[in-house]
Design a protein around this motif. Structure first.
Motif, PDB file in Angstrom:
ATOM      1  N   TRP A   1      -2.837   6.304  12.651  1.00 34.87           N
ATOM      2  CA  TRP A   1      -2.455   5.232  11.790  1.00 34.87           C
ATOM      3  C   TRP A   1      -0.977   5.017  11.531  1.00 34.87           C
ATOM      4  CZ3 TRP A   1      -6.286   7.690   7.879  1.00 34.87           C
ATOM      5  CH2 TRP A   1      -7.709   7.614   8.124  1.00 34.87           C
ATOM      6  N   ARG A   2      -0.225   5.919  11.686  1.00 37.56           N
ATOM      7  CA  ARG A   2       1.439   5.618  11.631  1.00 37.56           C
ATOM      8  C   ARG A   2       1.811   4.965  12.651  1.00 37.56           C
ATOM      9  NH1 ARG A   2       5.338   5.829   7.866  1.00 37.56           N
ATOM     10  NH2 ARG A   2       7.082   6.784   8.403  1.00 37.56           N
ATOM     11  N   HIS A   3       1.167   5.122  13.748  1.00 37.32           N
ATOM     12  CA  HIS A   3       1.872   4.405  14.876  1.00 37.32           C
ATOM     13  C   HIS A   3       1.258   2.805  14.921  1.00 37.32           C
ATOM     14  CE1 HIS A   3       3.376   7.467  16.927  1.00 37.32           C
ATOM     15  NE2 HIS A   3       2.407   8.097  17.430  1.00 37.32           N
ATOM     16  N   ALA A   4       0.159   2.712  14.148  1.00 37.85           N
ATOM     17  CA  ALA A   4      -0.411   1.378  13.936  1.00 37.85           C
ATOM     18  C   ALA A   4      -0.072   0.852  13.074  1.00 37.85           C
ATOM     19  CB  ALA A   4      -2.107   1.604  13.879  1.00 37.85           C
ATOM     20  N   LYS A   5       1.135   1.239  12.238  1.00 39.21           N
ATOM     21  CA  LYS A   5       1.717   0.997  11.028  1.00 39.21           C
ATOM     22  C   LYS A   5       0.612   0.580   9.722  1.00 39.21           C
ATOM     23  CE  LYS A   5       5.625  -1.395  13.451  1.00 39.21           C
ATOM     24  NZ  LYS A   5       5.965  -0.064  13.948  1.00 39.21           N
ATOM     25  N   ILE A   6      -0.197   1.248   9.646  1.00 41.14           N
ATOM     26  CA  ILE A   6      -1.121   1.224   8.569  1.00 41.14           C
ATOM     27  C   ILE A   6      -0.360   1.788   7.077  1.00 41.14           C
ATOM     28  CG2 ILE A   6      -3.531   2.029   7.617  1.00 41.14           C
ATOM     29  CD1 ILE A   6      -3.804   0.315   9.965  1.00 41.14           C
ATOM     30  N   PRO A   7      -0.587   1.055   6.023  1.00 40.14           N
ATOM     31  CA  PRO A   7      -0.002   1.577   4.898  1.00 40.14           C
ATOM     32  C   PRO A   7      -0.319   2.749   4.278  1.00 40.14           C
ATOM     33  CG  PRO A   7      -0.614  -0.794   4.678  1.00 40.14           C
ATOM     34  CD  PRO A   7      -1.224  -0.468   5.799  1.00 40.14           C
ATOM     35  N   VAL A   8       0.551   3.390   3.996  1.00 39.18           N
ATOM     36  CA  VAL A   8       0.299   4.815   3.237  1.00 39.18           C
ATOM     37  C   VAL A   8      -0.991   4.940   2.161  1.00 39.18           C
ATOM     38  CG1 VAL A   8       1.243   6.729   1.806  1.00 39.18           C
ATOM     39  CG2 VAL A   8       2.454   5.787   3.805  1.00 39.18           C
ATOM     40  N   ASP A   9      -0.835   3.368   1.371  1.00 40.43           N
ATOM     41  CA  ASP A   9      -1.816   3.353   0.463  1.00 40.43           C
ATOM     42  C   ASP A   9      -3.245   3.666   0.978  1.00 40.43           C
ATOM     43  OD1 ASP A   9      -0.418   3.611  -1.611  1.00 40.43           O
ATOM     44  OD2 ASP A   9       0.120   1.431  -2.040  1.00 40.43           O
ATOM     45  N   GLU A  10      -3.326   2.935   2.098  1.00 39.42           N
ATOM     46  CA  GLU A  10      -4.738   2.606   2.705  1.00 39.42           C
ATOM     47  C   GLU A  10      -4.988   3.905   3.393  1.00 39.42           C
ATOM     48  OE1 GLU A  10      -8.096   0.599   4.211  1.00 39.42           O
ATOM     49  OE2 GLU A  10      -6.600   0.302   2.734  1.00 39.42           O
ATOM     50  N   MET A  11      -3.960   4.648   3.825  1.00 41.22           N
ATOM     51  CA  MET A  11      -4.407   6.047   4.601  1.00 41.22           C
ATOM     52  C   MET A  11      -4.943   7.027   3.300  1.00 41.22           C
ATOM     53  SD  MET A  11      -1.133   7.060   6.785  1.00 41.22           S
ATOM     54  CE  MET A  11      -0.148   5.881   8.005  1.00 41.22           C
ATOM     55  N   ALA A  12      -4.253   7.089   2.324  1.00 42.80           N
ATOM     56  CA  ALA A  12      -4.866   7.719   1.120  1.00 42.80           C
ATOM     57  C   ALA A  12      -6.216   7.367   0.697  1.00 42.80           C
ATOM     58  CB  ALA A  12      -3.772   7.653   0.094  1.00 42.80           C
ATOM     59  N   ARG A  13      -6.266   6.112   0.501  1.00 46.34           N
ATOM     60  CA  ARG A  13      -7.656   5.594   0.218  1.00 46.34           C
ATOM     61  C   ARG A  13      -8.834   6.139   1.294  1.00 46.34           C
ATOM     62  NH1 ARG A  13     -11.299   2.125   1.187  1.00 46.34           N
ATOM     63  NH2 ARG A  13     -10.546   1.175   3.066  1.00 46.34           N
ATOM     64  N   VAL A  14      -8.728   6.026   2.374  1.00 48.84           N
ATOM     65  CA  VAL A  14      -9.628   6.191   3.540  1.00 48.84           C
ATOM     66  C   VAL A  14      -9.902   7.968   3.525  1.00 48.84           C
ATOM     67  CG1 VAL A  14     -10.341   6.426   5.830  1.00 48.84           C
ATOM     68  CG2 VAL A  14      -9.170   4.241   4.897  1.00 48.84           C
ATOM     69  N   LEU A  15      -8.563   8.733   3.284  1.00 51.17           N
ATOM     70  CA  LEU A  15      -8.654  10.122   3.360  1.00 51.17           C
ATOM     71  C   LEU A  15      -9.130  10.641   2.099  1.00 51.17           C
ATOM     72  CD1 LEU A  15      -5.797  11.023   5.391  1.00 51.17           C
ATOM     73  CD2 LEU A  15      -7.867  11.170   6.216  1.00 51.17           C
ATOM     74  N   LYS A  16      -9.094   9.857   0.961  1.00 48.73           N
ATOM     75  CA  LYS A  16      -9.567  10.152  -0.467  1.00 48.73           C
ATOM     76  C   LYS A  16      -8.414  11.399  -0.788  1.00 48.73           C
ATOM     77  CE  LYS A  16     -14.671   9.132  -0.155  1.00 48.73           C
ATOM     78  NZ  LYS A  16     -15.919   9.743   0.036  1.00 48.73           N
ATOM     79  N   ARG A  17      -7.281  11.218  -0.524  1.00 48.35           N
ATOM     80  CA  ARG A  17      -6.071  12.071  -0.747  1.00 48.35           C
ATOM     81  C   ARG A  17      -4.946  11.150  -1.789  1.00 48.35           C
ATOM     82  NH1 ARG A  17      -6.118  17.731   0.723  1.00 48.35           N
ATOM     83  NH2 ARG A  17      -7.278  17.629   2.452  1.00 48.35           N
ATOM     84  N   CYS A  18      -4.506  11.829  -2.545  1.00 49.91           N
ATOM     85  CA  CYS A  18      -3.259  11.292  -3.307  1.00 49.91           C
ATOM     86  C   CYS A  18      -2.086  10.765  -2.448  1.00 49.91           C
ATOM     87  CB  CYS A  18      -2.631  12.092  -4.276  1.00 49.91           C
ATOM     88  SG  CYS A  18      -1.443  11.530  -5.314  1.00 49.91           S
ATOM     89  N   ARG A  19      -1.682   9.331  -2.639  1.00 53.18           N
ATOM     90  CA  ARG A  19      -0.551   8.891  -1.857  1.00 53.18           C
ATOM     91  C   ARG A  19       0.679   9.808  -1.512  1.00 53.18           C
ATOM     92  NH1 ARG A  19       3.187   5.719  -4.707  1.00 53.18           N
ATOM     93  NH2 ARG A  19       3.227   4.106  -3.146  1.00 53.18           N
ATOM     94  N   SER A  20       0.982  10.471  -2.876  1.00 51.73           N
ATOM     95  CA  SER A  20       2.146  11.380  -2.749  1.00 51.73           C
ATOM     96  C   SER A  20       1.881  12.508  -1.675  1.00 51.73           C
ATOM     97  CB  SER A  20       2.297  11.985  -4.056  1.00 51.73           C
ATOM     98  OG  SER A  20       1.287  12.734  -4.465  1.00 51.73           O
ATOM     99  N   THR A  21       0.540  12.953  -1.437  1.00 52.94           N
ATOM    100  CA  THR A  21       0.240  13.957  -0.468  1.00 52.94           C
ATOM    101  C   THR A  21       0.595  13.428   1.040  1.00 52.94           C
ATOM    102  OG1 THR A  21      -1.656  14.880  -1.820  1.00 52.94           O
ATOM    103  CG2 THR A  21      -1.836  15.182   0.571  1.00 52.94           C
ATOM    104  N   ILE A  22       0.319  12.235   1.221  1.00 54.41           N
ATOM    105  CA  ILE A  22       0.560  11.476   2.506  1.00 54.41           C
ATOM    106  C   ILE A  22       2.114  11.418   2.929  1.00 54.41           C
ATOM    107  CG2 ILE A  22      -0.034   9.573   4.167  1.00 54.41           C
ATOM    108  CD1 ILE A  22      -2.441  11.221   3.052  1.00 54.41           C
ATOM    109  N   PHE A  23       2.981  10.862   1.836  1.00 55.75           N
ATOM    110  CA  PHE A  23       4.221  10.939   1.777  1.00 55.75           C
ATOM    111  C   PHE A  23       4.886  12.073   2.233  1.00 55.75           C
ATOM    112  CE2 PHE A  23       3.837   6.566  -0.614  1.00 55.75           C
ATOM    113  CZ  PHE A  23       4.720   5.827   0.274  1.00 55.75           C
TER     114      PHE A  23
END
Length: 333
Positions: A19-41
């Motif tokens: 998703w990083r290579h595809a430039k997917i926003p961090v908020d969207e990653m967090a939503r799909v993985l059901k994780r807090c956005r701060s965890t992804i950052f």
């Protein structure tokens, strides 16, 4: 107790990489993985790959991130961070001590820096422990640790025959005198292992409290036997306990003084509500933060007398001591 946190898995890290290579926003990653956005950052920042010899390859890679996290956890392990502690543990292993003996001896000695047996086992079977062949010093000399699910199950400590489900109706509905409930009252861990056994007769609410130096079953049950053995058998027909390890020596109660034992279902303290209610009353004088090591047996008796000489609404404003005496005399006629 704080919230339980699960580390990101290798699968999640590979998804983040794609998703990083595809430039997917961090908020969207967090939503799909059901994780807090701060965890992804935090993951993208802490496990960013960088190598001066390959400047064009900087970035986030799932497999590399997983290895970095595993290496960081290995460095943070207690026996890795504290070499002197590790040296002391290994010396005792080589002297024939088991991890259980090492861990509990440290507690007994009051060591400010100590480890539990599970930490020692994990170190023995880690790459550092395998390098030194520490497994050889274990009693079983097992090269690889047996998975937990395949370990031999122990026999239950409390037989089905002593379940509260089989307790007579006369006991459950307080129609018969001489049936007790028992429980252990604990205090703040920093004050040591000293605790209090609380015994309450179900009909009269008569209370006995006993101080114990620790939670070991033999001294705990030994104190109970000593406290009630001189009472007539009709006044100590049975005791209902929870399934705490401090009561596993229950067969001795019946074998030595003839008192039947019953046990609540797991995690069902409401099934011995009389003693739970009494414990709350006792907390007026024995709060969790009180250092009961300083209390003598006479002090415990004073608290008992206060409880047993206080009139109770459920007893028609009689005191537990009065009702206990009346019922005992009735049974003795």
């Amino acid at each position: 107790m704080g919230a339980v946190y699960n580390q990101l898995s290798i699968t999640e890290r590979r998804k983040i990489e794609r998703w990083r290579h595809a430039k997917i926003p961090v908020d969207e990653m967090a939503r799909v993985l059901k994780r807090c956005r701060s965890t992804i950052f935090r993951e993208l920042k802490r496990n960013h790959f960088s190598d001066e010899s390959m400047p064009g390859c900087d970035g986030y890679y799932g497999a590399a991130a997983h290895l970095m996290q595993a290496d960081r956890r290995a460095r943070d392990r207690k026996l890795i961070k504290h070499p002197e502690l590790c040296k002391r543990v290994i010396e005792r292993l080589k002297n024939g001590w088991t991890p259980e003996q090492i861990g509990n001896r440290m507690i007994h000695e009051g060591a400010p820096l100590r480890v539990c047996q599970e930490t020692i086992y994990r170190y023995i079977y880690s790459k550092e422990g395998q390098r030194d062949d520490l497994w050889w010093y274990l009693p079983t000399h097992r090269v690889a640790r047996r998975p937990r699910r395949t370990r031999r199950r122990r026999e239950p400590k409390f037989h089905r025959d002593v379940s509260i489900l089989f307790r007579p109706e006369n006991v459950a509905h307080r129609r018969q005198f001489g049936h007790w409930e028992g429980d252990l009252m604990l205090f703040k861990q920093k004050l040591g292992q000293t605790n209090v056994t609380s015994l309450v007769e179900r009909v009269s609410r008569f209370t006995v409290i006993l101080k114990n130096p620790n939670k070991r079953t033999k001294p705990v049950m030994g104190k109970i036997i000593k406290a009630i053995k001189d009472l007539p058998l009709v006044t100590r027909r049975s005791i209902t306990f929870d399934r705490g390890t401090e009561f596993v020596n229950w067969p001795h109660l019946q074998a030595e003084i003839g008192t039947q034992t019953w046990f609540c279902d797991p995690s069902s303290p409401w099934q011995k509500g009389t003693v739970e209610n009494t414990n709350r009353r006792e907390r007026r004088w024995l709060p969790r933060k009180r250092d009961i090591r300083k209390l003598s047996d006479h002090d415990m008796k004073v608290i008992c007398d206060r409880l047993n000489n206080t009139p109770r609404k459920c007893l028609g404003w009689k005191t537990p001591a009065e009702v206990f005496r009346e019922k005992m005399l009735e049974e003795m006629r």
